[in-house]
Design an enzyme around this catalytic site. Structure first.
Site, short mmCIF file in Angstrom:
data_model
loop_
_atom_site.label_atom_id
_atom_site.label_comp_id
_atom_site.label_asym_id
_atom_site.label_seq_id
_atom_site.Cartn_x
_atom_site.Cartn_y
_atom_site.Cartn_z
N ARG A 90 11.15 -38.05 9.93
CA ARG A 90 12.33 -37.82 9.08
C ARG A 90 13.45 -38.76 9.45
O ARG A 90 14.18 -39.25 8.60
CB ARG A 90 12.82 -36.37 9.26
CG ARG A 90 11.87 -35.34 8.72
CD ARG A 90 12.16 -33.99 9.28
NE ARG A 90 12.03 -34.00 10.73
CZ ARG A 90 12.11 -32.93 11.49
NH1 ARG A 90 12.35 -31.76 10.94
NH2 ARG A 90 11.97 -33.02 12.80
N SER A 128 11.85 -26.74 10.50
CA SER A 128 11.55 -25.31 10.66
C SER A 128 12.62 -24.66 11.54
O SER A 128 13.00 -23.51 11.33
CB SER A 128 10.18 -25.12 11.29
OG SER A 128 9.17 -25.58 10.43
#
Ligand code: PNS
Length: 160
Positions: A90, A128
């Site tokens: 990311r 998450s």
């Protein structure tokens, strides 16, 4: 047949993971989403929940399979005939860990190739950990997790 394996904790699955799953599924003939079982991180969601959530979002897509694994990822990949390990990056902050893991896996299993994929920009800030933190504090997790799972994940996190 090009088989790829996308491993992770998926605690819980996020829109970032979904983004990666779609991209990976377009690259290989068969994609195995492999959920780590013996996770030292002590996941909030049980293995069954994590596998069920992933199965639900990939339902109807015959080239995607969800499984759980224990032990070394490369052993699971070998057993399943996978030739590609799919991981998402990311931001630059992901790189060091991913690089270390990819090179370790290459040492253990030189025949496996790690493929890094980038999610689209708006999904690249989701993790998450962020979902768990927001959800446990009663915040809105819309736009962070698949809409179809949102209420179940939110309810579960409120009671975690
Ligand atoms: O979603 P995560 O927690 O970043 O996924 C990490 C995962 C599951 C890919 C990684 O911990 C893993 O592959 N664990 C299995 C053990 C293993 O093979 N270790 C050697 C490679 S570093």
């Amino acid at each position: 047949m090009r088989i790829g394996i996308y491993p992770g904790s998926f605690d819980p699955v996020t829109l970032g993971h979904c983004d990666l799953i779609h991209r990976a599924a377009n690259l290989v003939d068969h994609l195995i989403i492999a959920v780590l079982h013996n996770n030292s991180k002590q996941p909030v969601f049980s293995l069954t929940e994590r596998v069920d959530f992933l199965s639900e979002i990939s339902r109807g897509c015959s080239s995607i399979e969800v499984t759980a694994f224990n032990g070394l990822l490369v052993e699971c990949a070998r057993q399943r005939g996978a030739k590609f390990i799919i991981r998402g990056v990311r931001a630059f902050s992901d790189f060091e860990y991913e690089f270390q893991m990819a090179l370790t896996n290459r040492k253990l299993a030189p025949e496996l190739e790690t493929v890094f994929l980038m999610p689209k920009e708006e999904n690249s800030v989701i993790s998450s950990r962020i979902v768990r933190e927001v959800g446990m504090m009663g915040g809105d997790i819309s736009g962070l997790v698949p809409e179809v799972l949102k209420d179940r994940i939110a309810a579960r996190l409120r009671n975690a």
